[in-house]
Design a protein around this motif. Structure first.
Motif, PDB file in Angstrom:
ATOM      1  N   UNK A  51       0.813  -1.214   0.000  1.00 40.78           N
ATOM      2  CA  UNK A  51       0.000   0.000   0.000  1.00 40.78           C
ATOM      3  C   UNK A  51       0.850   1.270   0.000  1.00 40.78           C
ATOM      4  N   UNK A  52       1.947   1.295   0.788  1.00 44.15           N
ATOM      5  CA  UNK A  52       2.763   2.499   0.855  1.00 44.15           C
ATOM      6  C   UNK A  52       3.367   2.835  -0.496  1.00 44.15           C
ATOM      7  N   UNK A  53       3.869   1.812  -1.170  1.00 39.60           N
ATOM      8  CA  UNK A  53       4.467   2.031  -2.493  1.00 39.60           C
ATOM      9  C   UNK A  53       3.410   2.481  -3.503  1.00 39.60           C
ATOM     10  N   UNK A  54       2.220   1.886  -3.441  1.00 44.27           N
ATOM     11  CA  UNK A  54       1.160   2.251  -4.373  1.00 44.27           C
ATOM     12  C   UNK A  54       0.710   3.698  -4.153  1.00 44.27           C
ATOM     13  N   UNK A  55       0.618   4.115  -2.883  1.00 43.80           N
ATOM     14  CA  UNK A  55       0.202   5.487  -2.598  1.00 43.80           C
ATOM     15  C   UNK A  55       1.290   6.488  -3.018  1.00 43.80           C
TER      16      UNK A  55
END
Length: 335
Positions: A51-55
């Motif tokens: 999720x962090x990378x996608x955001x």
């Protein structure tokens, strides 16, 4: 605007994993991202293990979009830019210099000019005339987006022949025409997404200075922009409207940043009290810098150009007595 896969090299956060995540939501380009609810996309990213990378990838796309907008300019900046770059290109209608007079010198570089008119009023023939003139007289490249299979080399040959040798009899006579046609780059374009791809590639080429310094792109023609936009406006949803505004923004951005004269054609639709008005609605009305209505009197060869909108002239100015035959004879006389 760019497909996401073309951004990966310059923006590592837009990698294959991020592209796959976007693809699962039907997002394959920056336009698709603009049309999607960002909050919904972030909520979906929160459910993923990365999720962090996608955001971070979502924020990267937002940064790219923000960078597309022009910086704020002072009035002095705009004045200096106009003096330095924004000249007019003659329309070249032989014997009828009143068209250039009507437009204050011709098609203005850095501006988007819209030519509005009913079917068979001569819009395409005017585009072909302008393209031939810019390629021949100004020794510049013309990029021509043809959405209706209406581009005619025979018509270009007629206009070039009329302004030089009346008949091309041998190889030497063909050289002026060959040079003109070499400078007109025609792209058949049949949907809005294909148009975005062509315009994005044009922007890349202009930035990389692909064109010779002594023969640069000076005119971009879209004939007709309404043929591409009208189909996506059906149903009244927000997606079509957003794409329409994105087209207008990109065309004006190309005009301003690369000193192009941009010419688009638009058809007319029925308005109040039986009068006709330009298609594409009120939102598109704000896009062109200049709007010209081309009309032809019923059962007549007389055409009239009327100013509907101009940044430095009052609307309502008109010029007539241009014989439509001079615009269309190139088609009727071609084999």
């Amino acid at each position: 605007m760019a497909p996401l896969k073309s951004l990966q090299q310059e923006y590592p956060l837009v990698d294959s994993s991020f592209q796959a995540f976007c693809a699962s939501h039907g997002i394959f380009s920056v336009e698709d991202f603009l049309l999607y609810d960002v909050d919904v996309l972030i909520s979906s990213a929160d459910k993923q293990s990365t999720s962090q990378r996608l955001k971070q990838g979502i924020n990267q796309l937002l940064y790219i979009i923000d960078a597309l907008h022009q910086p704020l300019l002072t009035g002095l900046d705009l004045l200096e830019d106009a003096k330095r770059n924004k000249h007019s290109l003659s329309t070249g209608c032989q014997g009828y210099h009143w068209i250039d007079v009507l437009l204050g010198g011709g098609l203005r570089q850095g501006q988007l000019t819209e030519l509005v008119g009913p079917s068979s009023s001569g819009k395409t023939q005017a585009c072909l005339q302008f393209a031939a003139t810019v390629a021949k007289k100004h020794l510049a490249f013309v990029v021509y987006l043809d959405t209706c299979n209406a581009f005619s080399p025979q018509c270009i040959a007629h206009f070039v022949g009329r302004s030089s040798s009346p008949v091309f009899n041998d190889q030497a006579d063909h050289k002026p025409l060959q040079k003109v046609l070499d400078r007109i780059i025609c792209y058949p374009v049949f949907d809005i997404f294909q148009m975005f791809d062509v315009l994005h590639q044009l922007e890349i080429n202009l930035r990389s200075e692909m064109f010779k310094s002594d023969c640069q792109v000076r005119l971009l023609i879209v004939d007709s922009v309404s043929s591409l936009i009208t189909p996506i406006l059906g149903g009244g949803g927000p997606q079509g409207h957003a794409l329409m505004i994105s087209v207008g923004f990109l065309l004006k951005k190309l005009a301003h940043e690369h000193n192009l004269a941009v010419l688009v054609t638009n058809h007319v639709v029925g308005g109040d009290s039986g009068t006709c008005k330009p298609a594409l609605g009120e939102s598109w009305k704000t896009v062109p810098h200049v709007r010209i209505l081309l009309s032809r009197e019923c059962e007549s060869d007389i055409c009239t150009f009327s100013i509907l909108k101009h940044p430095s002239m009052a609307s309502g100015r008109a010029a007539s007595e241009m014989h439509a035959h001079d615009l269309v004879s190139g088609l009727s006389s071609s084999p």
